[in-house]
Design a protein around this motif. Structure first.
Motif, PDB file in Angstrom:
ATOM      1  N   LYS A 245       4.692 -15.490   4.286  1.00 13.03           N
ATOM      2  CA  LYS A 245       4.635 -14.081   3.867  1.00 13.03           C
ATOM      3  C   LYS A 245       3.754 -13.927   2.626  1.00 13.03           C
ATOM      4  O   LYS A 245       2.942 -13.000   2.527  1.00 13.03           O
ATOM      5  CB  LYS A 245       6.045 -13.568   3.587  1.00 13.03           C
ATOM      6  CG  LYS A 245       6.110 -12.087   3.224  1.00 13.03           C
ATOM      7  CD  LYS A 245       7.560 -11.649   3.042  1.00 13.03           C
ATOM      8  CE  LYS A 245       7.654 -10.161   2.737  1.00 13.03           C
ATOM      9  NZ  LYS A 245       7.032  -9.788   1.455  1.00 13.03           N
ATOM     10  N   PHE A 246       3.888 -14.869   1.685  1.00 14.02           N
ATOM     11  CA  PHE A 246       3.100 -14.813   0.449  1.00 14.02           C
ATOM     12  C   PHE A 246       1.612 -15.008   0.742  1.00 14.02           C
ATOM     13  O   PHE A 246       0.763 -14.319   0.170  1.00 14.02           O
ATOM     14  CB  PHE A 246       3.599 -15.881  -0.532  1.00 14.02           C
ATOM     15  CG  PHE A 246       2.871 -15.896  -1.846  1.00 14.02           C
ATOM     16  CD1 PHE A 246       2.927 -14.809  -2.701  1.00 14.02           C
ATOM     17  CD2 PHE A 246       2.131 -17.012  -2.229  1.00 14.02           C
ATOM     18  CE1 PHE A 246       2.253 -14.821  -3.918  1.00 14.02           C
ATOM     19  CE2 PHE A 246       1.453 -17.032  -3.443  1.00 14.02           C
ATOM     20  CZ  PHE A 246       1.514 -15.936  -4.287  1.00 14.02           C
ATOM     21  N   ILE A 247       1.296 -15.924   1.648  1.00 13.32           N
ATOM     22  CA  ILE A 247      -0.101 -16.157   2.027  1.00 13.32           C
ATOM     23  C   ILE A 247      -0.695 -14.896   2.649  1.00 13.32           C
ATOM     24  O   ILE A 247      -1.838 -14.524   2.367  1.00 13.32           O
ATOM     25  CB  ILE A 247      -0.210 -17.374   2.988  1.00 13.32           C
ATOM     26  CG1 ILE A 247       0.096 -18.673   2.239  1.00 13.32           C
ATOM     27  CG2 ILE A 247      -1.591 -17.451   3.629  1.00 13.32           C
ATOM     28  CD1 ILE A 247       0.308 -19.883   3.124  1.00 13.32           C
ATOM     29  N   ALA A 248       0.083 -14.220   3.490  1.00 14.43           N
ATOM     30  CA  ALA A 248      -0.379 -12.956   4.091  1.00 14.43           C
ATOM     31  C   ALA A 248      -0.589 -11.897   3.008  1.00 14.43           C
ATOM     32  O   ALA A 248      -1.575 -11.143   3.040  1.00 14.43           O
ATOM     33  CB  ALA A 248       0.635 -12.469   5.122  1.00 14.43           C
ATOM     34  N   ASP A 249       0.317 -11.853   2.028  1.00 16.04           N
ATOM     35  CA  ASP A 249       0.172 -10.911   0.907  1.00 16.04           C
ATOM     36  C   ASP A 249      -1.128 -11.173   0.143  1.00 16.04           C
ATOM     37  O   ASP A 249      -1.865 -10.247  -0.195  1.00 16.04           O
ATOM     38  CB  ASP A 249       1.359 -11.039  -0.061  1.00 16.04           C
ATOM     39  CG  ASP A 249       2.630 -10.380   0.473  1.00 16.04           C
ATOM     40  OD1 ASP A 249       2.551  -9.681   1.497  1.00 16.04           O
ATOM     41  OD2 ASP A 249       3.691 -10.573  -0.149  1.00 16.04           O
ATOM     42  N   LEU A 250      -1.410 -12.438  -0.114  1.00 11.87           N
ATOM     43  CA  LEU A 250      -2.620 -12.807  -0.856  1.00 11.87           C
ATOM     44  C   LEU A 250      -3.884 -12.358  -0.120  1.00 11.87           C
ATOM     45  O   LEU A 250      -4.833 -11.868  -0.729  1.00 11.87           O
ATOM     46  CB  LEU A 250      -2.667 -14.319  -1.086  1.00 11.87           C
ATOM     47  CG  LEU A 250      -1.741 -14.887  -2.166  1.00 11.87           C
ATOM     48  CD1 LEU A 250      -1.715 -16.408  -2.087  1.00 11.87           C
ATOM     49  CD2 LEU A 250      -2.173 -14.445  -3.561  1.00 11.87           C
ATOM     50  N   GLY A 251      -3.889 -12.534   1.201  1.00  9.85           N
ATOM     51  CA  GLY A 251      -5.072 -12.175   1.984  1.00  9.85           C
ATOM     52  C   GLY A 251      -5.326 -10.684   2.041  1.00  9.85           C
ATOM     53  O   GLY A 251      -6.472 -10.255   2.213  1.00  9.85           O
ATOM     54  N   SER A 252      -4.268  -9.888   1.900  1.00  9.03           N
ATOM     55  CA  SER A 252      -4.405  -8.433   2.030  1.00  9.03           C
ATOM     56  C   SER A 252      -4.432  -7.691   0.696  1.00  9.03           C
ATOM     57  O   SER A 252      -4.625  -6.484   0.667  1.00  9.03           O
ATOM     58  CB  SER A 252      -3.253  -7.887   2.881  1.00  9.03           C
ATOM     59  OG  SER A 252      -3.255  -8.487   4.155  1.00  9.03           O
ATOM     60  N   CYS A 253      -4.220  -8.421  -0.397  1.00 15.03           N
ATOM     61  CA  CYS A 253      -4.209  -7.760  -1.708  1.00 15.03           C
ATOM     62  C   CYS A 253      -5.639  -7.670  -2.273  1.00 15.03           C
ATOM     63  O   CYS A 253      -6.581  -8.185  -1.681  1.00 15.03           O
ATOM     64  CB  CYS A 253      -3.301  -8.516  -2.682  1.00 15.03           C
ATOM     65  SG  CYS A 253      -4.018 -10.056  -3.304  1.00 15.03           S
ATOM     66  N   LYS A 254      -5.764  -7.050  -3.430  1.00 17.83           N
ATOM     67  CA  LYS A 254      -7.079  -6.889  -4.051  1.00 17.83           C
ATOM     68  C   LYS A 254      -7.370  -7.956  -5.101  1.00 17.83           C
ATOM     69  O   LYS A 254      -8.455  -7.989  -5.676  1.00 17.83           O
ATOM     70  CB  LYS A 254      -7.171  -5.495  -4.685  1.00 17.83           C
ATOM     71  CG  LYS A 254      -7.124  -4.371  -3.654  1.00 17.83           C
ATOM     72  CD  LYS A 254      -7.090  -3.013  -4.313  1.00 17.83           C
ATOM     73  CE  LYS A 254      -6.988  -1.901  -3.266  1.00 17.83           C
ATOM     74  NZ  LYS A 254      -6.854  -0.568  -3.885  1.00 17.83           N
ATOM     75  N   GLU A 255      -6.392  -8.827  -5.335  1.00 15.93           N
ATOM     76  CA  GLU A 255      -6.522  -9.841  -6.396  1.00 15.93           C
ATOM     77  C   GLU A 255      -7.219 -11.107  -5.865  1.00 15.93           C
ATOM     78  O   GLU A 255      -6.623 -12.181  -5.755  1.00 15.93           O
ATOM     79  CB  GLU A 255      -5.144 -10.179  -6.971  1.00 15.93           C
ATOM     80  CG  GLU A 255      -4.448  -9.009  -7.639  1.00 15.93           C
ATOM     81  CD  GLU A 255      -5.151  -8.556  -8.911  1.00 15.93           C
ATOM     82  OE1 GLU A 255      -5.879  -9.361  -9.520  1.00 15.93           O
ATOM     83  OE2 GLU A 255      -4.954  -7.390  -9.312  1.00 15.93           O
ATOM     84  N   ILE A 256      -8.504 -10.965  -5.527  1.00 15.24           N
ATOM     85  CA  ILE A 256      -9.266 -12.074  -4.934  1.00 15.24           C
ATOM     86  C   ILE A 256      -9.356 -13.256  -5.894  1.00 15.24           C
ATOM     87  O   ILE A 256      -9.181 -14.412  -5.497  1.00 15.24           O
ATOM     88  CB  ILE A 256     -10.684 -11.595  -4.529  1.00 15.24           C
ATOM     89  CG1 ILE A 256     -10.569 -10.552  -3.412  1.00 15.24           C
ATOM     90  CG2 ILE A 256     -11.553 -12.769  -4.079  1.00 15.24           C
ATOM     91  CD1 ILE A 256     -11.882  -9.912  -3.012  1.00 15.24           C
TER      92      ILE A 256
END
Length: 263
Positions: A46-57
């Motif tokens: 879930k966290f990995i999916a959050d990282l991919g969809s957030c703006k904090e590249i």
């Protein structure tokens, strides 16, 4: 049925909005919780999916580098492709700044992996060509594990101009797996930027040569398997290669060499 569909769509949209609104502080808090719990798989996914969809590249990349430096395999880089063009440009920019050789090579490998997933995008060819120049500068790295990654990356982004480069690695590299992955990369090229016919025409003699002389049985099996996919044959099974079955590999070696010598 319609209400059910509407509900699912609404929930998906809410989740999408939630992810785009995540701040670095939100992500840091979740990451610390994951560390304390030793990264349980469901929460990690879930966290990995959050990282991919957030703006904090930048923070996503920071966590990827942390994993690389600590040799942890949490697969945090697996969602980086969701950042699209912006994420790719960010990684190219990092390559101009990073001094650590391992991190530079792993970043280039990640770029190649991402580009292999985004073949349909209009920027694909230009970014691949840009990356090829960088990969070539890393090809003589002494660390075999890192060199294998560079060789694999060529299979995803290389053009017909890189066929000779991979055949030379297949012929001359002193690491058996580098030789094997060079064969696999030539096969991979046929799924990406180069027609199989072009590869077959340029490599048939060299494939016959390397398969005949390869002393490492596992590497030989991988070379045969790569060649049979390229040339549309069936000489050996994947299980025979993985289990390093001597008789089956030797029989396939003879059959492959005979075919390739006449092709």
């Amino acid at each position: 049925m319609s209400n059910s569909t509407d509900k699912i769509l609404r929930e998906l949209e809410e989740e999408r909005v939630r992810r785009t609104m995540l701040t670095k502080e939100d992500l840091k808090k979740t990451y610390l919780e994951l560390e304390e719990e030793n990264f349980p798989i469901n929460k990690r996914i879930k966290f990995i999916a959050d990282l991919g969809s957030c703006k904090e590249i930048a923070y996503h990349y920071e966590l990827i580098c942390k994993d690389w430096k600590e040799d942890r395999k949490h697969n945090i880089e697996s969602s980086f492709d969701r950042h699209g063009r912006e994420g790719i440009e960010f990684l190219f920019e990092q390559l101009t700044k990073i001094e650590n050789e391992k991190i530079r090579i792993l970043t280039a490998f990640l770029l190649a992996e991402i580009l292999s997933k985004l073949k349909h995008r209009e920027f694909h060819s230009s970014f691949c060509n840009q990356l090829i120049l960088i990969l070539k500068s890393f090809l003589n790295v002494s660390d075999e594990i890192l060199r294998r990654k560079i060789i694999i990356a060529f299979g995803w982004v290389g053009t017909s101009k890189e066929i000779d480069l991979l055949t030379q690695q297949m012929l001359n590299d002193n690491d058996a797996l580098c030789r094997a992955w060079s064969a696999t990369s030539l096969m991979q090229m046929s799924f990406h930027r180069v027609e199989a016919e072009v590869i077959c025409k340029k490599t048939k003699t060299i494939f016959a040569q390397v398969i005949e002389k390869e002393k490492d049985l596992y590497a030989c099996g991988i070379m045969i398997e790569a060649a049979q996919i390229l040339f549309g044959k069936k000489w050996i099974s994947s299980s025979a290669v993985e289990n390093i079955e001597f008789e089956k590999i030797e029989k396939a070696r003879k059959t492959a060499v005979r075919f390739l010598s006449k092709y």
